[in-house]
Scaffold this motif. Structure first.
Motif, PDB file in Angstrom:
ATOM      1  N   HIS A  70       0.037  -0.467 -49.417  1.00  0.00           N
ATOM      2  CA  HIS A  70       1.189  -1.524 -49.383  1.00  0.00           C
ATOM      3  C   HIS A  70       0.812  -3.036 -49.542  1.00  0.00           C
ATOM      4  O   HIS A  70       0.021  -3.533 -48.620  1.00  0.00           O
ATOM      5  N   GLU A  73       0.354  -5.952 -46.787  1.00  0.00           N
ATOM      6  CA  GLU A  73      -0.399  -5.646 -45.781  1.00  0.00           C
ATOM      7  C   GLU A  73      -1.745  -6.065 -45.798  1.00  0.00           C
ATOM      8  O   GLU A  73      -2.960  -5.009 -46.259  1.00  0.00           O
ATOM      9  N   ARG A 111       5.539  -4.681 -50.657  1.00  0.00           N
ATOM     10  CA  ARG A 111       5.246  -3.239 -50.334  1.00  0.00           C
ATOM     11  C   ARG A 111       4.738  -2.332 -51.792  1.00  0.00           C
ATOM     12  O   ARG A 111       4.020  -1.659 -51.666  1.00  0.00           O
ATOM     13  N   HIS A 151      -3.155   0.335 -42.542  1.00  0.00           N
ATOM     14  CA  HIS A 151      -2.095  -0.102 -42.484  1.00  0.00           C
ATOM     15  C   HIS A 151      -1.451  -1.757 -41.750  1.00  0.00           C
ATOM     16  O   HIS A 151      -2.485  -1.632 -40.779  1.00  0.00           O
TER      17      HIS A 151
HETATM   18 ZN   LIG Z   1       1.918   0.204 -44.681  1.00  0.00          ZN
END
Ligand SMILES: [Zn+2]
Length: 255
Positions: A70, A73, A111, A151
């Motif tokens: 993502h 992140e 993302r 994450h």
């Molecule tokens: Zn994530």
């Protein structure tokens, strides 16, 4: 610990220079003698997998670590870099480290990938070229004893994790939480992302076969591993805290 209060309806925190981070990853991995394999290329970016063989072969265990699926992140690829810099892997561990699965998402600070696909929902019937290349790479690898997916969650009140442990092996969840809470608050909510949680641990009761949009973790638990953790650092805390949380989580899990 003071919260940043920056994240309303999405991630609005620090961004990183991903190109610089990936250069540093490459230099560091090379300096420590890790083997690397490019499994996908697009434009200026290469998708790399690093491997460190076990230093002792008796009772060795294969550990898969991925980050950066993502693009909003940043703590995840930074944690991958820090793990490489510390180079403090257990002797018996064979490490497979994929530091960034969505580099283009990071250049867009979002993302999804360039085509707006959430790669972490693309592992059942993959549409994105980067997911297909990643799955093709995974198919060439042996089974892993453990997977760890790094994450962040911009909504969470602290660190938490998802555990997949269908065979009821000895859980690493409590050990991970105990290590992380020394460096980062834990999300103690009883409900996280619509699922029952306790002490920062979510044990989702989902059969991947019943879900159409597979995250990476569903692919891994179905095809590559029988135990794994998705680690979620809280984006509303300083970036260094999130990086330390993910590094502490990985070290506790593999130690
Ligand atoms: Zn994530």
């Amino acid at each position: 610990m003071q919260r940043l209060g920056k994240n309303h309806s999405g991630y609005h925190g620090e961004r990183i220079d991903l190109r610089a981070v990936l250069r540093e990853v490459e230099i560091t991995a090379q300096a420590h003698g890790l083997a690397s394999e490019t499994f996908h290329e697009s434009g200026e970016f290469k998708w790399l997998a690093y491997r460190r063989p076990p230093l002792v072969t008796r009772h060795s265990s294969r550990i898969y670590i991925s980050a950066g699926i993502h693009g909003d992140e940043p703590a995840a690829p930074l944690a991958a870099l820090k793990l490489l810099q510390e180079n403090n892997w257990p002797e018996h561990a064979e490490i497979f480290l994929l530091p960034c699965l969505n580099p283009i998402g990071f250049t867009l600070n979002r993302r999804e990938n360039a085509d707006g696909i959430d790669l972490n929902r693309d592992y059942r019937n993959p549409k994105a070229a980067e997911t297909r290349a990643h799955i093709a790479w995974l198919e060439r690898q042996p089974k892993f004893d453990l997977y760890l997916c790094l994450h962040e969650d911009w909504e969470s009140h602290g660190f938490y994790l998802y555990e997949q442990n269908p065979d009821g092996k000895i859980s690493l969840a409590e050990k991970i939480i105990a290590a992380v809470q020394k460096v980062c608050p834990i999300d103690l909510s009883e409900n996280i992302e619509g699922r029952a949680a306790k002490g920062g641990i979510v044990r989702p009761n989902i059969l991947p076969q019943e879900r159409p949009d597979w995250p990476e973790a569903f692919y891994l638990i179905t095809h590559k591993s029988r135990q794994g953790y998705t680690l979620e650092a809280p984006s509303d805390f300083p970036l260094a805290v999130r990086v330390n949380a993910l590094v502490a989580a990985v070290q506790a899990a593999i130690g």
